[in-house]
Structure formats: C-alpha cells, structure tokens
Scaffold this motif. Structure first.
Motif, mmCIF file in Angstrom:
data_model
loop_
_atom_site.group_PDB
_atom_site.id
_atom_site.type_symbol
_atom_site.label_atom_id
_atom_site.label_comp_id
_atom_site.label_asym_id
_atom_site.label_seq_id
_atom_site.Cartn_x
_atom_site.Cartn_y
_atom_site.Cartn_z
ATOM 1 N N GLU A 190 9.118 -1.526 1.689
ATOM 2 C CA GLU A 190 9.972 -1.564 0.953
ATOM 3 C C GLU A 190 9.413 -1.710 -0.643
ATOM 4 O OE1 GLU A 190 11.835 -1.401 4.567
ATOM 5 O OE2 GLU A 190 10.390 -2.882 3.828
ATOM 6 N N VAL A 191 8.822 -2.704 -0.523
ATOM 7 C CA VAL A 191 7.978 -3.060 -1.809
ATOM 8 C C VAL A 191 7.371 -1.972 -2.454
ATOM 9 C CG1 VAL A 191 6.529 -4.987 -3.026
ATOM 10 C CG2 VAL A 191 8.223 -5.634 -1.406
ATOM 11 N N GLN A 192 6.458 -1.661 -1.498
ATOM 12 C CA GLN A 192 5.316 -0.340 -1.847
ATOM 13 C C GLN A 192 6.278 0.677 -2.362
ATOM 14 O OE1 GLN A 192 2.580 0.962 0.839
ATOM 15 N NE2 GLN A 192 1.743 -1.084 1.566
ATOM 16 N N GLY A 193 7.426 0.899 -1.734
ATOM 17 C CA GLY A 193 8.191 2.248 -2.163
ATOM 18 C C GLY A 193 8.631 2.119 -3.397
ATOM 19 N N SER A 194 9.556 0.853 -3.944
ATOM 20 C CA SER A 194 9.657 0.741 -5.243
ATOM 21 C C SER A 194 8.452 0.859 -6.176
ATOM 22 C CB SER A 194 10.613 -0.821 -5.155
ATOM 23 O OG SER A 194 9.903 -1.764 -4.980
ATOM 24 N N LEU A 195 7.517 0.078 -5.804
ATOM 25 C CA LEU A 195 6.240 0.027 -6.634
ATOM 26 C C LEU A 195 5.774 1.444 -6.980
ATOM 27 C CD1 LEU A 195 4.473 -1.848 -8.193
ATOM 28 C CD2 LEU A 195 2.955 -1.979 -5.966
ATOM 29 N N PHE A 196 5.779 2.282 -5.982
ATOM 30 C CA PHE A 196 5.134 3.688 -6.336
ATOM 31 C C PHE A 196 6.003 4.718 -6.493
ATOM 32 C CE2 PHE A 196 1.717 1.291 -4.116
ATOM 33 C CZ PHE A 196 0.930 1.312 -5.021
ATOM 34 N N ALA A 197 7.363 4.549 -6.595
ATOM 35 C CA ALA A 197 8.540 5.436 -6.660
ATOM 36 C C ALA A 197 8.284 5.964 -8.014
ATOM 37 C CB ALA A 197 9.757 4.964 -6.737
ATOM 38 N N ILE B 182 -11.925 14.352 -6.629
ATOM 39 C CA ILE B 182 -12.920 14.164 -5.431
ATOM 40 C C ILE B 182 -12.428 12.726 -4.809
ATOM 41 C CG2 ILE B 182 -15.065 13.646 -4.413
ATOM 42 C CD1 ILE B 182 -16.069 16.075 -6.197
ATOM 43 N N LEU B 183 -12.315 11.655 -5.730
ATOM 44 C CA LEU B 183 -12.144 10.291 -5.461
ATOM 45 C C LEU B 183 -10.899 10.203 -4.568
ATOM 46 C CD1 LEU B 183 -13.653 8.212 -8.186
ATOM 47 C CD2 LEU B 183 -14.711 8.488 -5.898
ATOM 48 N N SER B 184 -9.780 10.745 -5.100
ATOM 49 C CA SER B 184 -8.379 10.629 -4.396
ATOM 50 C C SER B 184 -8.439 11.346 -3.342
ATOM 51 C CB SER B 184 -7.351 10.830 -5.355
ATOM 52 O OG SER B 184 -7.642 12.387 -6.178
ATOM 53 N N GLY B 185 -9.185 12.512 -3.329
ATOM 54 C CA GLY B 185 -9.073 13.267 -2.140
ATOM 55 C C GLY B 185 -9.949 12.716 -0.806
ATOM 56 N N LEU B 186 -10.786 11.508 -1.358
ATOM 57 C CA LEU B 186 -11.786 10.944 -0.405
ATOM 58 C C LEU B 186 -10.735 9.986 0.453
ATOM 59 C CD1 LEU B 186 -15.046 10.244 -1.963
ATOM 60 C CD2 LEU B 186 -14.715 11.682 0.273
ATOM 61 N N ILE B 187 -9.981 9.328 -0.415
ATOM 62 C CA ILE B 187 -9.077 8.343 0.131
ATOM 63 C C ILE B 187 -8.078 8.933 1.019
ATOM 64 C CG2 ILE B 187 -7.183 6.734 -0.418
ATOM 65 C CD1 ILE B 187 -8.633 6.335 -3.119
ATOM 66 N N LEU B 188 -7.641 10.139 0.743
ATOM 67 C CA LEU B 188 -6.414 10.717 1.556
ATOM 68 C C LEU B 188 -7.450 11.328 3.022
ATOM 69 C CD1 LEU B 188 -4.688 13.018 -0.999
ATOM 70 C CD2 LEU B 188 -3.821 11.270 0.300
ATOM 71 N N ALA B 189 -8.640 11.705 2.622
ATOM 72 C CA ALA B 189 -9.461 12.147 3.936
ATOM 73 C C ALA B 189 -9.756 10.972 4.860
ATOM 74 C CB ALA B 189 -10.623 12.624 3.481
ATOM 75 N N ILE B 190 -9.929 9.886 4.263
ATOM 76 C CA ILE B 190 -10.100 8.483 5.135
ATOM 77 C C ILE B 190 -9.005 8.349 5.986
ATOM 78 C CG2 ILE B 190 -10.553 6.016 4.837
ATOM 79 C CD1 ILE B 190 -12.308 6.551 2.635
ATOM 80 N N GLU B 191 -7.954 8.488 5.337
ATOM 81 C CA GLU B 191 -6.411 8.151 5.952
ATOM 82 C C GLU B 191 -6.019 9.143 6.959
ATOM 83 O OE1 GLU B 191 -5.019 5.294 6.588
ATOM 84 O OE2 GLU B 191 -6.303 3.953 4.813
ATOM 85 N N GLY B 192 -6.310 10.381 6.658
ATOM 86 C CA GLY B 192 -5.910 11.343 7.545
ATOM 87 C C GLY B 192 -4.674 12.365 6.787
ATOM 88 N N PRO B 193 -4.645 13.365 7.338
ATOM 89 C CA PRO B 193 -3.654 14.588 6.645
ATOM 90 C C PRO B 193 -2.369 13.914 6.741
ATOM 91 C CG PRO B 193 -4.553 15.434 8.706
ATOM 92 C CD PRO B 193 -5.299 14.240 8.442
ATOM 93 N N TRP C 239 -0.988 10.680 6.629
ATOM 94 C CA TRP C 239 -0.785 9.444 6.147
ATOM 95 C C TRP C 239 0.189 9.415 4.727
ATOM 96 C CZ3 TRP C 239 -3.656 7.430 1.353
ATOM 97 C CH2 TRP C 239 -3.177 6.004 1.303
ATOM 98 N N TRP C 240 -0.188 10.510 3.931
ATOM 99 C CA TRP C 240 0.619 10.294 2.648
ATOM 100 C C TRP C 240 2.189 10.759 3.082
ATOM 101 C CZ3 TRP C 240 2.977 14.466 -0.132
ATOM 102 C CH2 TRP C 240 2.629 15.933 0.235
ATOM 103 N N HIS C 241 2.532 11.385 3.978
ATOM 104 C CA HIS C 241 4.010 11.274 4.236
ATOM 105 C C HIS C 241 4.671 10.226 4.678
ATOM 106 C CE1 HIS C 241 3.197 15.858 4.380
ATOM 107 N NE2 HIS C 241 2.414 15.780 5.350
ATOM 108 N N LEU C 242 4.025 9.387 5.235
ATOM 109 C CA LEU C 242 4.343 8.072 5.908
ATOM 110 C C LEU C 242 4.313 6.898 5.141
ATOM 111 C CD1 LEU C 242 2.619 9.099 9.434
ATOM 112 C CD2 LEU C 242 5.035 9.508 8.813
ATOM 113 N N SER C 243 3.433 6.799 4.162
ATOM 114 C CA SER C 243 3.169 5.635 3.200
ATOM 115 C C SER C 243 3.553 5.916 1.916
ATOM 116 C CB SER C 243 1.631 5.438 3.662
ATOM 117 O OG SER C 243 1.355 4.655 2.651
ATOM 118 N N SER C 244 4.130 4.956 1.316
ATOM 119 C CA SER C 244 4.138 5.137 -0.074
ATOM 120 C C SER C 244 2.970 5.165 -1.160
ATOM 121 C CB SER C 244 5.378 4.113 -0.716
ATOM 122 O OG SER C 244 4.843 2.871 -0.477
ATOM 123 N N LEU C 245 2.075 4.406 -0.283
ATOM 124 C CA LEU C 245 0.770 4.141 -1.026
ATOM 125 C C LEU C 245 -0.056 5.479 -0.843
ATOM 126 C CD1 LEU C 245 -1.531 2.679 -2.568
ATOM 127 C CD2 LEU C 245 -2.378 1.889 -0.242
#
Lengths: 308, 324
Positions: free
Chosen positions: A4-11, A130-141, A143-149
């Motif tokens: 929840e905290v992450q959600g409000s932080l990154f909304a 590339i850097l932001s893409g690398l983070i997305l790649a590490i966590e898998g395709p 991840w970004w649907h499930l985590s606010s970070l």
C-alpha cells in the motif's frame, strides 16, 4: 515497505487513465497527448536554434609545427612493430582515432549552439532506457503488472524511450538543416538514419512485450503489414516469446553497435564545418588527407627531449 | 554555389581556426543525469498505461451470441483467420499483392492454422468426457464436409438473429445436427476460462506463443467490427486503423508519434480503400526511408539545406565574427 505504501509512493500525480481528447482537422486525427509531444519537440528545436549559447571559453590558439610523415607510420609505435592483426588494428585505431580525437577537450569554435546537445541527450536517454529495461528484465515480464515499484520502473522505461525518440528526432532535424553529410560524412548520416529505423523497430517489439491489451492489439494490427511484406514469415508479432527476445537481446545489441559506429564516425570525421565556411579557416587538403600531420609544438619539444 | 565535388573537398578539410573548451565526459555525464531526472520526474507525474489483456473468457461472457457467431465461422472455415492465406494457410482472403507480385504468398505457410480443428474441435476434445458432447463430436467429425456446412449454416441463421450480447444459445436447432451441442460445450469452456488456457498451452507445458488466441479474438473484430467486444474497446480508445490508431495509446498517454507518416498513408486514397493497403504503405515507406538514407548522394535533395537559411541561425556566431 508494504504494497500500500509503495502504491501511494509511486502513484501518478496526474491521472492520464481516461479517454484522451482528439484533434480532428480534415483527414488528420491526432490525440492531444501526441500533439503535445510534437509541439514540445518543435519548440525544443526552435529554442535550441534561437537561444544564445553559453559563453564558451576559447582555447589559446594551438601553435603547430607541420611535419611530414608517411601515412602508415603515425609515430604511435615507438618500437619496431611486431606485425600481425593486433598491431595493424592498433595502428589503424591510432591513425584514425587517436586519444585526443576519441576524447577531445576542444571543439571548433563554431560548435556553439544548443542544437548540438541533442546527440548526447539521445545517448543519455538510451542509457536510461537500457538501465530501466535491465531492471525490468531481471524481474521478468509480468513483474510490472503486480508491483507498484515495477510499474514505476516501467514508467521510467516508457518516458526514457519517449525522450530517446524525441531527442533523436530533434537531432535528425538539426543535422538535416546543417547538411551534416558534407565533407565525406555521408556514412555518419547513414548510420544515424539506420539507428533511427532500428529504434522504431525496438520500440515496436517493446510494445509487443508488455503482456497487456496494447501488446494484443498492436500484434493483431501489425501482423497484416508484416505478413504482406513477407516479414511475418520470420517475425511473428503474435509470438510474445519471440518479440521479447528481440526486444531485450538482439535488437538492443544491434542498436548499441550502430550508435557506437555512428559516434565513432563523428569522432573520426569531426563536426561538419559551417556552410559557406571560409577556406582560410580550414587546413590545406594535404594536411587533412593525413599526408602531412600537424603536431603541437609542445609535443614536438617533448619528443625531442626524450630523444636527447 | 560551387560544384558538389569542389564543396566536398573543401568541407572534408580539417578545422584550423580557434577552438573552444569542450569536456566530452562531463557533457555525457550531465546528459545522462538530465534524462535520468526527466524520466523519474515524468514517471512520478504521469506513470504509464497498463490496460489488462482481453480474454476469451471476458469476451464470451460479455457477448455470448457474438462469441458463438465467430466460433461458427471458425468451424466452417469462413472466418478471417480461416481464409487468411499465408503464413497461416493456403486461403487468399488477406493475401496482398504489389502489382502481380505477392511476397506473402511466395513465402508459404509458416504457422499452419486449421481454425475448425485448432479453435473448436481440438479444445472440445480436451473436456472431461460427457456422453452428449462426445457423441456430438463423433457425429460431426464423421459427417461429410457438405453436411457439416449445412448444419453450421442452419445454426448460424438462428444465432445471427440474436444481439451479440444475448445469452441465448440454443442446444438444438432443427437441421443443425450436433452443432448446438458443440457450441454449448465451447461457450461453457470459454466462459470458464479453459479455452484461453487451451489455445495457448495446446500440448506443451511452457508457452510464449499467443498466435491462436489473438487470431481467434481478432476474428470477432474482423467479422463484427466496432460492435464486437474487442472493437468497442479499441474504437473508444481511438486505436483502429482509420483513427490513426498506430500512433495512439490507451488512456491519455502519448503513443508512438514517430509513426505519423506511416499511419498517414492509410488515410489517403487508394490505400484507404485498397485490399493491398499494407503492402502499398510499406512500399511507399521503404522508398522514403531509402531516400532519407541516401540524402547525401541524391543531387538536389542534398543541397536543400543550403537554400533554407536555418543554418545561418545555427552558426550565426561564426558568420558574425567573420563579418567583424
């Protein structure tokens, strides 16, 4: 940190999750968001040309002594060259891209406009993408649907790509109006155009890799165009696995290599002189061709000292 | 204006005038930081779109009759996918030609697709054995193609009278043989979500290929247009081809404005009405891209910037100093 905290932080501060406004003019139909992007790019181009540049610090005029050397020996190899591919590669590198050309600390005085910064801004945006893409790649395709970070990193990836494409467009406009292909710089121009095309394809595979509604619809629409040209027999936009691999492996490697070659050409050939440049401001043709090289007086004195 | 050759020789010469201090490493570092801050700022401000995928489950629940209507066209091989042509099958419905040449056809079938088997009959065969459904499947598969077509057409006439969102799906229609039973089973499978999984997983555990489900859902848009479940969403988001959709994004985010020229050609005749629109647009864009690539060697084109004095503004300091 709780979800929840992450959600409000990154909304998002500004909610864009609602139907866009569209501008309809004749057969032209454009969303307000796209129109704003185009207006911003045009404004950046106009401002870059119009705004006065920083007060540049002129370097003291470099005193040079002209010495004649054989084109194949640059003086870089003090010892007798051993020969072989490695030696030849080093000699070529030192001939066309000596350290002071690769990492220059001076530029011709005419390189004094904000319009020149869009090339390096494009590379900066590529690095962030590339850097932001690398983070997305590490966590898998997924991840970004499930985590606010994850969603925040995806947002960074999206906006760095918008910046990348935008800065590259302004860079392209600038180089066109400077006729930057002059003086045997046509390969610099061509590698730049190829980089632009590869970037469009890279963005396309990125949209296909989002695993959401966008991916589905873009894949469905794009298949007809790709199939019609026979490309669909090799690249199937409906195959998520293929699109993802292209997006995070093959195409970025090609793009980085092309951008690298492009930058190398810029460094080798130098920044194009102004149109209608005074011939007196340029070296003689023989010097520019490398038959005669100019060595700064300080370096000649240093070499003579070592020799003594 | 000098000859191009003379100008080339001149502009290839190295600069020997004054130089200004330039720190390439510092410039690159600042550029990286500026874009990093810009990306972080824009991400905080605007976030990014993430509209969930459309599923066959959601579609079949929202428009049961619409789903059955499309499933019937898959069963009797009349859907867009069934008649598409290469690379999916040997049909000709979506094969495009440039003059008399079709690269699409020449490259052959790459991803074989039999819509009756892949979208309807094979998924039904994976269901737990139900005597009625198993019997219906057996009856249908043992019938001649002509008989199958007659059954499907008869059933289609009944379903097509219904609104797409109607939940009325008859188990039996006079003269339609086992088709009602098959459709009842398929609709139940779709509404449970099992068909989504079946179309992607097929016979393997891992999968990354969504060709079949996307084509199946896409057939609803091809057949029912903006009235279809998918069509309603894409039309409201301005994503269809006639809405310059290639450039657009869901919500109010910017999309791919760099595709404006590519998208524009689709709005102009003859592309706006041609069955070969895609290959025509790709051909035009290929010619334009090659022209952009070869600007430095195309006489006339390469000298345009000399006639438009934008360069006088860019290098105004140089020209002013020379005058002084």
């Amino acid at each position: 940190m709780s979800f929840e905290v992450q959600g409000s932080l990154f909304a998002a501060i500004v909610n864009l999750n609602h139907p866009d406004y569209y501008v309809h003019w004749g057969f032209i139909l454009i969303s307000l968001a796209n129109l704003i992007v185009i207006i911003v790019l045009v404004a950046l181009f106009v401002l870059a040309i119009g705004l006065p540049f920083l007060n540049v610090k002129l370097l003291p005029k470099r005193q040079a002594r002209t010495v004649t050397v054989a084109p194949s020996t640059t003086g870089a190899d003090d010892e007798e060259p051993v020969g072989g591919w490695t030696t030849k590669t080093r000699q070529l590198g030192l001939k066309y891209l000596p350290p002071d050309k690769l990492l220059p600390d001076g530029q011709p005085a005419y390189v004094a406009s904000w319009v020149y910064v869009f090339g390096v801004l494009t590379i900066g945006a590529l690095a962030v993408a590339i850097l932001s893409g690398l983070i997305l790649a590490i966590e898998g395709p997924s991840w970004w649907h499930l985590s606010s970070l994850g969603h925040f990193v995806n947002s960074m990836h999206l906006w760095s790509v918008e910046c990348f494409m935008g800065f590259m467009t302004v860079h392209l406009w600038a180089k066109f109006w400077m006729a930057a292909w002059r003086g045997k710089r046509w390969l610099t121009w061509m590698t730049g155009v190829v980089a632009f095309m590869v970037s469009i394809f890279e963005a396309f595979t990125g949209y296909l890799s989002q695993t959401n509604f966008d991916s589905q619809w873009i894949a469905f629409q794009a298949k007809d165009a790709l199939n019609s040209a026979g490309i669909g027999s090799i690249i199937n936009p409906l195959n998520f696995g293929q699109a993802l691999m292209l997006h995070i492996a093959l195409v970025p490697i090609i793009l980085v290599v092309i951008v690298g070659v492009h930058v190398m050409f810029v460094r080798v050939r130098g920044v194009v002189p102004p149109l209608d440049v005074r011939p007196v401001d340029l070296e003689d043709a023989s010097v520019s061709a490398g038959l005669v090289v100019q060595v700064p007086a300080s370096k000649v004195a240093q070499a003579e000292e070592v020799a003594r | 204006m000098n000859s191009w050759k003379a100008d080339e020789a001149l502009y290839a010469r190295h600069w020997k005038g004054r130089e200004r201090h330039y720190d390439i490493v510092k410039e690159a570092s600042i550029a990286f930081l500026v874009v990093l801050l810009l990306s972080v700022g824009l991400a905080f401000l605007f976030s990014s779109p993430d509209t969930p995928s459309v599923t066959i489950q959601a579609w079949s629940k929202a428009q049961p009759a619409g789903f059955v209507d499309v499933a019937l066209s898959e069963l009797n091989d009349t859907s867009q996918s069934a008649t598409y042509g290469q690379p999916y099958n040997t049909g000709s419905g979506s094969v495009q030609f440039l003059g008399s040449i079709s690269i699409q056809r020449a490259l052959g079938v790459r991803y074989p697709l039999n819509t009756a088997q892949d979208f309807v009959l094979n998924p039904l065969q994976t269901l737990p054995s139900e005597p009625q459904l198993a019997s219906a499947l057996r009856t249908y598969q043992q019938a001649t193609v002509r008989q199958q077509d007659r059954w499907v057409n008869t059933y289609s006439k009944t379903v097509s009278k219904e609104k797409l969102s109607s939940s009325f799906v008859p188990r039996f229609v006079q003269g339609s043989g086992p088709v009602g039973e098959l459709m009842t089973g398929l609709l139940a499978m779709a509404q449970s979500g099992a068909l989504d999984a079946q179309l992607v997983s097929h016979s393997t555990f891992y999968t990354t290929d969504y060709t079949k489900p996307i084509l199946f859902i896409g057939d609803s848009f091809a057949a029912q247009g903006n009235a279809s479940y998918w069509g309603k969403i894409v039309a409201s988001e301005h994503l269809t081809g006639s809405q310059w959709g290639v450039m657009n994004e869901t919500g109010s985010w910017p999309g791919q404005p760099w595709l404006w020229l590519y998208t524009m050609w689709y709005q102009i005749s003859p592309m706006s009405t041609s069955g070969n629109a895609d290959i025509l647009v790709i051909s035009i864009m290929t010619v334009l891209t090659v022209a952009l690539l070869l600007v430095p060697v195309i006489p006339g084109l390469r000298r345009i910037p000399e006639r438009v004095p934008v360069y006088r503004l860019i290098w105004r300091n140089y020209y002013r100093q020379n005058q002084e």
